[in-house]
Design an enzyme around this catalytic site. Structure first.
Site, PDB file in Angstrom:
ATOM      1  NE  ARG A  75     -23.717  10.724 -38.895  1.00  0.00           N
ATOM      2  CZ  ARG A  75     -23.634  11.683 -37.969  1.00  0.00           C
ATOM      3  NH1 ARG A  75     -23.778  12.944 -38.299  1.00  0.00           N
ATOM      4  NH2 ARG A  75     -23.394  11.389 -36.718  1.00  0.00           N
ATOM      5  CB  THR A 105     -26.724  12.924 -35.618  1.00  0.00           C
ATOM      6  OG1 THR A 105     -25.430  12.536 -35.173  1.00  0.00           O
ATOM      7  CG2 THR A 105     -27.135  14.211 -34.925  1.00  0.00           C
ATOM      8  CD  GLU A 159     -17.824  17.764 -29.414  1.00  0.00           C
ATOM      9  OE1 GLU A 159     -18.780  16.996 -29.609  1.00  0.00           O
ATOM     10  OE2 GLU A 159     -16.646  17.454 -29.664  1.00  0.00           O
ATOM     11  CD1 TRP A 211     -18.835  11.304 -32.805  1.00  0.00           C
ATOM     12  CD2 TRP A 211     -20.564  12.505 -33.554  1.00  0.00           C
ATOM     13  NE1 TRP A 211     -18.864  12.491 -32.117  1.00  0.00           N
ATOM     14  CE2 TRP A 211     -19.909  13.242 -32.557  1.00  0.00           C
ATOM     15  CE3 TRP A 211     -21.682  13.055 -34.174  1.00  0.00           C
ATOM     16  CZ2 TRP A 211     -20.329  14.512 -32.157  1.00  0.00           C
ATOM     17  CZ3 TRP A 211     -22.098  14.322 -33.782  1.00  0.00           C
ATOM     18  CH2 TRP A 211     -21.434  15.032 -32.780  1.00  0.00           C
ATOM     19  CG  ASP A 233     -12.828  17.448 -31.535  1.00  0.00           C
ATOM     20  OD1 ASP A 233     -13.034  16.228 -31.348  1.00  0.00           O
ATOM     21  OD2 ASP A 233     -13.672  18.203 -32.020  1.00  0.00           O
TER      22      ASP A 233
END
Lengths: 571, 177
Positions: free
Chosen positions: A151, A195, A213, A281, A342
């Site tokens: 990203r 990421t 995960e 994230w 989730d």
């Protein structure tokens, strides 16, 4: 990397002629284009520049415009009246045709973009010409969820910081793309990957981790920007992860927990903190006035099976604040305790002045959840002030996952996924892009699989049920939806607001459009030919404002892949 | 310390891959359709499978004794060796349109390409599925469903969430890519 282009070209073509001469005249001569690296003339980025990024219309220095992450860019040449004349200035095609989630960073006419598999390009922001390309030599072992994405980068001094899919932190020379230092963040064989774009501040590089995960133990870390040495580590899962046995979510809905069964499990298993997930994230917001960072923590592992992880699973699905210098805990707020859907917290939080319950203006922090709510917090203690109307249909919340599959809305991608929101503080509006994907939630039980995919079941899109998306403007001081634009497909990527009274965002079908930020009226659009699933950026160069966005589709929500970076301008 | 370990390692890899060819094929085409293609498979995936055979996380009477003697660096080197080989063409036919449509509907529901990528080519520790032997795919999917193949419970969960008829279509579709 700092070669003279004329010499390199002469050598290349000379060799090509020699090889071609003895061959069959009808045979095609393979002439591979070898891009030649040129030095990017980029001046060092100072902390003062980063601190004042919110007022800088020329550059796009931080992933979400500024440390508050408002995604409100102060350039206003492109406005509601003239945006209809927006057209392509240039297109750059990367070497990687796979999911594209990059936030372009622009420093004095030099643009830095990334692609899947952790490539970095430095481009001329005026012409799209390539200065240099960093092709990361990926280790053989990568373990990641949701695509080989990257990203973006950030720049401090004369270094460009990149976190890679094989969980390394790399500092590149901003002029040449040469590696200056490289640090192992974590072991990819255990499910760690990177990421997100790092956040650089006060000689530190802040980074989280993926792996929720895969049964990791999540963290946020600060590395020394000059040397790559670890400064501090904060485990997103504390050793006591049990919490307060909350039975209701942040909005007061019952989550149907069997607290006694969980307590029995806790007595049997002990605290599950070592493999409880809790990835981070997206970038933290930085409050330099109080020297704090605010970020959100993702789902517990395994995603859908709560039985191996009794307790609230702190600090999963939470907003967390830390001291910037030490990484010490300050406060948290958990949206969903013991999540088995989730429906975690991923979209980066934004620092704004907000109205508290009494109507007084205070420093706030807002986050858009996968649940489809925008949550508004008091920055002082992380407490919840209000939550918005739901931006997507909610049905059957919180039905527990079953072996056969229980239908619930929203689906597990949201609401709002990792996509950053934009805001316009003058209008008191937050702009979020949403997914609507009806899903079945299924539970299965299996032991920790040594770094392998550990979902504890499956969430599956229901065949035949229509999916869609929307762009929603929410007044964060009232919680009311101001306007909403429906889109034919679920939305993932990001959005940008500008001082020109516009918001820009893209869709998986390749449409990239500008909307009036006050009423959602579409004012301009462009077809990119591949999914526009990346957050747009804006910058000024030679008295011209540019809008730039990646069009490369998406892995997580399978949208048509491409490899384009497209810049737009007027006339 | 002055002895170079590289030639010795190279030699031992060459020797060890001789064994592999017995089942996985001299030319990359396995001798039996239930044996997977390993030529051209991403090295991370092959490494993890060897590691799991050694650990006993993946069961196989044939593979376990072979992998048990390997150290990590051997497994990485063997995996790298095979990843550099070209993927063999097993000559499997394209699936008919109705089968492909069914397979792609199932794919959209579960999201196979989220890990196996757009063209099912795999990457890192995720295997290539495009052009893999149909019989092997059918068998390993069935083994995931019964957890007889127990080294990826996430895959077991996803396969259990998918109707068997859709899985048969997926195996046929993937084999024909």
């Amino acid at each position: 990397m700092n070669r003279s282009s004329s010499i390199a070209f002469a050598t290349f073509f000379g060799l090509g002629c020699l090889l071609a001469a003895p061959g069959n005249a009808q045979q095609e001569v393979k002439q591979e284009y070898v891009p030649v690296s040129r030095e990017a003339k980029v001046s060092p980025v100072t902390q003062a520049q980063l601190t004042a990024a919110d007022k800088n219309a020329t550059n796009f220095l931080l992933t979400n415009v500024n440390y508050a992450q408002t995604r409100f860019h102060p350039a206003k040449q492109i406005n509601r009246d003239n945006v209809k004349g927006l057209h392509v200035a240039w297109i750059f095609q990367t070497d990687v045709r796979e999911s594209l989630e990059t936030s372009p960073i622009v420093v004095d006419g030099v643009m830095f973009v990334t692609t899947s598999f952790s490539h970095v390009y430095a481009l001329d922001a005026k012409t799209g010409e390539q200065f240099w390309h960093y092709n990361h030599k990926m280790g053989p072992i990568t373990t990641y969820c949701c695509g080989p994405n990257n990203r973006g980068v950030q720049v401090l001094g004369d270094l460009v910081y990149l976190a890679t899919l094989d969980a390394k932190l790399v500092a590149l020379n901003a002029k040449t793309g040469d590696v200056v230092w490289k640090t192992d963040i974590a072991d990819p064989e255990l499910g760690y990957s990177e990421t997100m774009a790092p956040t650089v501040v006060k000689d530190k590089v802040l980074i989280g981790t993926n792996g929720g995960e895969y049964g990791i133990r999540g963290f946020v870390r600060a590395y020394d920007a000059k040397t790559g040495k670890l400064v501090w580590n904060f485990d997103t899962i504390p050793e006591n992860s049990v919490g307060v046995w909350a039975t209701k979510d942040a909005t007061g809905r019952d989550m149907h927990r069997d607290i006694q069964a969980e307590k029995d499990q806790l007595a049997k298993l002990g605290d599950p903190y070592k493999r409880l997930g809790g990835g981070v994230w997206q970038n933290p917001a930085v409050d330099l006035a109080t020297n704090r960072i605010y970020f959100v923590v993702g789902n517990p592992s395994p995603d859908l099976d709560g039985s191996p992880r009794p307790g609230d699973n702190l600090y999963t699905d939470s907003l967390v604040a830390l001291d910037l210098d030490t990484g010490k805990y300050i406060c948290h707020f958990q949206y969903i305790a013991h999540d088995v859907w989730d429906l975690d917290a991923v979209s980066p939080p934004v620092l704004l002045d907000v109205k508290d319950k009494s109507g007084k203006t205070i420093p706030g922090v807002i986050h858009a959840g996968k649940t489809g709510h925008v949550y508004v917090h008091d920055r002082k203690d992380c407490s919840l002030i209000r939550f918005s109307e739901a931006m997507v249909p909610q049905e059957n919340m919180w039905v527990l996952p079953t072996k056969e599959g229980a239908r619930m809305l929203p689906g597990a991608n949201g609401g709002v996924e990792w996509s950053p929101i934009a805001t316009d503080p003058a209008q008191e509006l937050a702009y979020a892009i949403n997914l609507h994907q009806p899903m079945h939630y299924r539970v299965e039980n299996s032991p920790y699989p040594n770094g392998k995919l550990w979902l504890g079941g499956a969430f599956t899109a229901i065949p035949g049920e229509q999916q869609s998306g929307n762009i929603t403007a929410v007044n964060y001081n009232t919680g009311k939806i101001k306007w909403q634009v429906k889109t034919p497909e679920p939305m993932i990527g990001g959005i940008l607001a500008t001082a020109g009274g516009l918001v820009f965002t893209g869709e998986g079908n390749g449409k990239f459009a500008a909307y009036n930020s006050s009423n959602g009226k579409e004012l301009w659009s462009f077809r990119a030919g591949a999914g526009v699933n990346a957050p747009p950026s804006s910058y000024m160069l030679g008295n011209k404002q540019y809008i730039v966005v990646g069009a490369g589709g998406n892995t997580q929500v399978s949208f048509k892949r491409g490899n384009n970076i497209i810049a737009f301008t007027l006339d | 310390m002055s002895a170079s370990p590289r030639p010795a390692l190279a030699q031992s890899i060459a020797e060890r891959v001789e064994v592999c060819a017995g089942c996985h094929g001299q030319d990359g085409k396995p001798i039996d359709k239930t044996i997977p293609v390993i030529w051209g498979q991403p090295s991370g995936y092959t490494y993890i499978q060897l590691r799991d055979f050694k650990r006993g996380d993946r069961k196989s009477e044939i593979m376990q004794p072979i992998a048990s003697s390997f150290e990590k660096e051997d497994m990485l080197a063997i995996a790298e060796y095979f990843s550099n080989k070209p993927w063999p063409d097993l000559g499997q036919p394209r699936s008919p349109k109705d089968v492909a449509d069914r397979a792609l509907r199932a794919e959209r529901s579960v999201g196979c390409t989220g890990c196996h990528l757009d063209q099912f080519q795999g990457t890192g520790t995720v295997p290539r599925l495009a052009g893999q032997s149909r019989e092997y795919l059918t068998k390993t999917i069935a083994d995931f469903r019964t957890r007889a193949r127990g080294n990826n419970p996430g895959m077991s969960d996803l396969m259990l969430a998918t109707p068997p008829d859709d899985l048969a279509a997926l195996a046929e579709y993937l084999a024909g890519l």
